[in-house]
Design a protein around this motif. Structure first.
Motif, mmCIF file in Angstrom:
data_model
loop_
_atom_site.group_PDB
_atom_site.id
_atom_site.type_symbol
_atom_site.label_atom_id
_atom_site.label_comp_id
_atom_site.label_asym_id
_atom_site.label_seq_id
_atom_site.Cartn_x
_atom_site.Cartn_y
_atom_site.Cartn_z
ATOM 1 N N ILE A 1 -7.445 2.714 1.043
ATOM 2 C CA ILE A 1 -6.772 3.816 1.747
ATOM 3 C C ILE A 1 -7.505 5.111 1.400
ATOM 4 O O ILE A 1 -7.827 5.352 0.217
ATOM 5 C CB ILE A 1 -5.310 4.014 1.302
ATOM 6 C CG1 ILE A 1 -4.568 2.694 1.189
ATOM 7 C CG2 ILE A 1 -4.568 4.955 2.244
ATOM 8 C CD1 ILE A 1 -3.221 2.821 0.507
ATOM 9 N N ARG B 1 1.704 2.213 -3.451
ATOM 10 C CA ARG B 1 0.577 2.886 -4.115
ATOM 11 C C ARG B 1 0.553 4.370 -3.779
ATOM 12 O O ARG B 1 0.350 5.221 -4.653
ATOM 13 C CB ARG B 1 -0.745 2.242 -3.674
ATOM 14 C CG ARG B 1 -1.083 0.960 -4.398
ATOM 15 C CD ARG B 1 -2.392 0.375 -3.898
ATOM 16 N NE ARG B 1 -3.484 1.345 -3.912
ATOM 17 C CZ ARG B 1 -4.691 1.136 -3.403
ATOM 18 N NH1 ARG B 1 -4.955 -0.034 -2.823
ATOM 19 N NH2 ARG B 1 -5.624 2.058 -3.468
ATOM 20 N N VAL B 2 0.789 4.683 -2.515
ATOM 21 C CA VAL B 2 0.799 6.090 -2.086
ATOM 22 C C VAL B 2 1.942 6.835 -2.755
ATOM 23 O O VAL B 2 1.774 7.972 -3.224
ATOM 24 C CB VAL B 2 0.914 6.178 -0.542
ATOM 25 C CG1 VAL B 2 1.105 7.620 -0.103
ATOM 26 C CG2 VAL B 2 -0.326 5.579 0.122
ATOM 27 N N LEU C 1 0.831 -1.209 0.000
ATOM 28 C CA LEU C 1 0.000 0.000 0.000
ATOM 29 C C LEU C 1 0.863 1.255 0.000
ATOM 30 O O LEU C 1 0.485 2.275 -0.590
ATOM 31 C CB LEU C 1 -0.929 -0.013 1.211
ATOM 32 C CG LEU C 1 -1.947 -1.159 1.261
ATOM 33 C CD1 LEU C 1 -2.770 -1.095 2.533
ATOM 34 C CD2 LEU C 1 -2.863 -1.112 0.040
ATOM 35 N N GLN C 2 2.024 1.179 0.644
ATOM 36 C CA GLN C 2 2.927 2.330 0.657
ATOM 37 C C GLN C 2 3.397 2.659 -0.754
ATOM 38 O O GLN C 2 3.512 3.842 -1.123
ATOM 39 C CB GLN C 2 4.123 2.040 1.566
ATOM 40 C CG GLN C 2 5.093 3.207 1.737
ATOM 41 C CD GLN C 2 4.458 4.398 2.420
ATOM 42 O OE1 GLN C 2 3.639 4.243 3.310
ATOM 43 N NE2 GLN C 2 4.819 5.589 1.994
ATOM 44 N N VAL D 1 -3.871 7.286 -4.539
ATOM 45 C CA VAL D 1 -4.568 7.318 -3.256
ATOM 46 C C VAL D 1 -5.687 8.344 -3.329
ATOM 47 O O VAL D 1 -5.537 9.399 -3.956
ATOM 48 C CB VAL D 1 -3.592 7.651 -2.098
ATOM 49 C CG1 VAL D 1 -2.944 9.007 -2.303
ATOM 50 C CG2 VAL D 1 -4.291 7.591 -0.754
ATOM 51 N N HIS D 2 -6.812 8.039 -2.726
ATOM 52 C CA HIS D 2 -7.950 8.959 -2.712
ATOM 53 C C HIS D 2 -7.755 9.963 -1.579
ATOM 54 O O HIS D 2 -7.751 9.616 -0.406
ATOM 55 C CB HIS D 2 -9.262 8.186 -2.520
ATOM 56 C CG HIS D 2 -10.483 9.042 -2.642
ATOM 57 N ND1 HIS D 2 -10.989 9.430 -3.859
ATOM 58 C CD2 HIS D 2 -11.293 9.595 -1.695
ATOM 59 C CE1 HIS D 2 -12.066 10.179 -3.662
ATOM 60 N NE2 HIS D 2 -12.265 10.288 -2.355
ATOM 61 N N SER D 3 -7.582 11.226 -1.948
ATOM 62 C CA SER D 3 -7.316 12.293 -0.973
ATOM 63 C C SER D 3 -8.448 13.312 -0.997
ATOM 64 O O SER D 3 -8.937 13.683 -2.072
ATOM 65 C CB SER D 3 -5.979 12.971 -1.301
ATOM 66 O OG SER D 3 -5.645 13.922 -0.325
ATOM 67 N N HIS E 1 -6.997 9.351 2.274
ATOM 68 C CA HIS E 1 -6.139 10.373 2.888
ATOM 69 C C HIS E 1 -6.970 11.627 3.151
ATOM 70 O O HIS E 1 -7.488 12.241 2.203
ATOM 71 C CB HIS E 1 -4.977 10.704 1.940
ATOM 72 C CG HIS E 1 -4.141 11.852 2.396
ATOM 73 N ND1 HIS E 1 -3.694 12.842 1.550
ATOM 74 C CD2 HIS E 1 -3.667 12.184 3.626
ATOM 75 C CE1 HIS E 1 -2.988 13.718 2.227
ATOM 76 N NE2 HIS E 1 -2.958 13.340 3.488
ATOM 77 N N TYR F 1 -11.405 2.053 -1.772
ATOM 78 C CA TYR F 1 -10.027 2.331 -2.179
ATOM 79 C C TYR F 1 -8.969 1.694 -1.272
ATOM 80 O O TYR F 1 -7.774 1.757 -1.576
ATOM 81 C CB TYR F 1 -9.794 3.847 -2.226
ATOM 82 C CG TYR F 1 -10.631 4.565 -3.246
ATOM 83 C CD1 TYR F 1 -10.354 4.462 -4.614
ATOM 84 C CD2 TYR F 1 -11.716 5.359 -2.853
ATOM 85 C CE1 TYR F 1 -11.123 5.132 -5.555
ATOM 86 C CE2 TYR F 1 -12.494 6.029 -3.784
ATOM 87 C CZ TYR F 1 -12.188 5.917 -5.128
ATOM 88 O OH TYR F 1 -12.960 6.587 -6.064
#
Length: 511
Positions: free
Chosen positions: A222, A189-190, A186-187, A195-197, A224, A220
């Motif tokens: 994750i 992906r960020v 997941l990191q 990532v959905h922010s 943010h 998602y």
């Protein structure tokens, strides 16, 4: 003759044997001495090794006791250690007694929540409490919050530079799972920006997060949240949520040992000289530029503050009438207004006043009346040496953390503006037993000050009016004012977390 020769040969032989025997005994003695020396050296080595092991055992035990009960025993000692110079003799009432960590809460993880806090230290502190409560309610895993590094203060501090990170994680493990970083997959992906922010809606109740944010996390994996200031309502929340906010604020969010130790030192120095008042004199350049309050400033200063306000696009209000705003009680009190107010309240002129603030705008010129009325003015910079504060330079949040600790321990706390620090400290002092906090009525004060300065009121009339107005504004138990549909105007939860306080004549009702 033969017998005589044989007899003499036997004597010579016996002599040789005797001499060889002596030599043999000598060699044997040398070997014995060598053996005895080796044994002595071995014994000495064993004694030294045993002593070293015992000493290290004592050191480990001391460090263990330190972790359990107090400040670091083997770090931060002054060069010439004396009992009177030690910070160990000061206990901070704001530091809860250490208890065993709770067992981990087991729950089905719905995903991961990342948050980026915005604002100064105390705005971020309240936001962290909110985000923990939200993560717990949604059954998600919270990643350690990221602190603001792009605001006016440009403080590069990470979470672990201000707060005790391991304590934060372990003390809350009975409520929510908190990770220092995302799992590697997941990191990545960020890091790729996948990532959905989004910013959550301000003053939302918990149902908003359940109905709007949770489905996004489940979709998602994750989410943010890139804004965290005032994103959770003050009221109409489950009591469990309110009490968890308190648990985070008053127990889980401990400052680092280094900040706590320095706070102890400042408090010890102050207590050696008697009672002390902490004055949160919010008369710094950034506050005046943001608020547009220019009372007492000269033309050059007014222009400087105006330029600064226009330089920051996120400060939305640009055209401000300073006089009208002051009369509405929306400006921080000036140093001159503060000095006359404290005198009217009969604050002892000899009391130590610790200025919990950054650089006062206008410097010594604006502090003249305050220094004349209260000569025992001190700051952290005057109580500590440059070497003590060197690490904190250019780290405004760490400096604010030091002021926060001193404010909690003061005999009296007086904020001159109801900003985030004023509100959060007020609530924390209520939690510590409704410690005296003078909540100044700025709208009334500026009106009375103007009347006194114009000659409309005598000193006795002015002083009497100020005292009467603040008789019930000393941080005593009250109920939060709730204003439906106008959350900005109602009482802030963190200024009066009544759900977590022991009210007079009520049974204990705390976390």
């Amino acid at each position: 003759m033969c017998k005589l020769e044989q007899s003499e040969e036997k004597k010579v032989g016996r002599g040789r044997e005797w001499i060889m025997g002596l030599k043999s005994l000598g060699l044997s003695g040398e070997k014995s001495k060598s053996s005895m020396g080796s044994r002595s050296k071995m014994k000495l080595w064993m004694i030294r090794a045993t002593t070293t092991i015992l000493l290290w055992t004592c050191v480990v035990q001391l460090m263990t006791l330190e972790e359990m009960w107090g400040p670091r025993a083997l770090k931060g000692w002054p060069s010439c250690f004396m009992a009177s110079d030690s910070a160990l003799d000061v206990k901070l009432s704001s530091i809860p007694v250490k208890v065993a960590n709770p067992p981990k809460r087991v729950y089905k993880n719905n995903g991961y929540l990342m948050v980026s806090c915005n604002g100064g230290l105390n705005q971020m502190r309240a936001a962290i409490c909110d985000m923990v409560a939200i993560a717990r309610y949604l059954n998600v895993t919270l990643v350690v919050p990221e602190l603001d590094k792009t605001s006016f203060w440009a403080d590069p501090s990470e979470f672990q530079d201000i707060f005790d990170l391991n304590h934060f994680i372990t003390s809350l493990r009975g409520e929510v799972r908190i990770l220092k970083q995302l799992p590697p997959r997941l990191q990545r992906r960020v890091e790729r920006g996948v990532v959905h922010s989004m910013p959550p809606i301000s003053w939302s109740d918990i149902s908003y997060y359940q109905k709007q944010i949770l489905p996004l996390i489940q979709k998602y994996k994750i989410v943010h949240l890139n804004k965290t200031d005032a994103r959770l309502a003050n009221n109409d929340l489950p009591s469990e949520i309110q009490k968890l906010r308190c648990q985070v604020n008053f127990s889980a969010l401990r400052f680092t040992p280094q900040i706590e130790e320095l706070g102890r030192r400042v408090i010890r120095i102050l207590r050696q000289n008697g009672p002390f008042l902490v004055l949160h004199l919010r008369y710094e350049m950034d506050m005046l530029a943001f608020s547009g309050c220019t009372q007492g400033c000269n033309e050059e200063e007014v222009e400087e503050l105006t330029r600064m306000r226009y330089a920051y696009p996120w400060w939305k209000e640009k055209v401000i009438n300073s006089d009208l705003k002051r009369k509405d009680g929306l400006c921080p009190l000036t140093p001159e207004e503060t000095a006359i107010t404290l005198k009217a309240l009969d604050i002892d002129s000899n009391i130590q006043i610790y200025i919990a603030a950054g650089e006062i705008y206008g410097g010594a010129r604006r502090m003249e009346s305050m220094a004349a009325a209260f000569p025992n003015l001190v700051r952290k910079e005057t109580l500590l040496g440059p070497s003590d504060l060197g690490f904190f330079q250019n780290h405004s949040s760490q400096m604010a953390a030091l002021d926060y600790l001193v404010s909690l321990e003061s005999d009296i706390f007086v904020p001159t503006y109801d900003g985030n620090m004023a509100k959060v400290v007020e609530g924390h002092r209520r939690y510590l037993g409704f410690k005296k906090t003078i909540l100044l009525d700025r709208k009334l004060i500026v009106d009375l000050v103007d009347q006194y300065n114009s000659g409309s009121l005598s000193w006795d009339e002015f002083s009497s009016s100020v005292k009467e107005a603040h008789e019930n504004r000393m941080g005593n138990p009250t109920r939060r004012v709730v204003i439906p549909d106008r959350p900005k105007e109602e009482d802030y939860f963190y200024a009066n977390p009544e759900e977590c306080l022991q009210q007079p004549d009520d049974p204990l009702n705390i976390i």
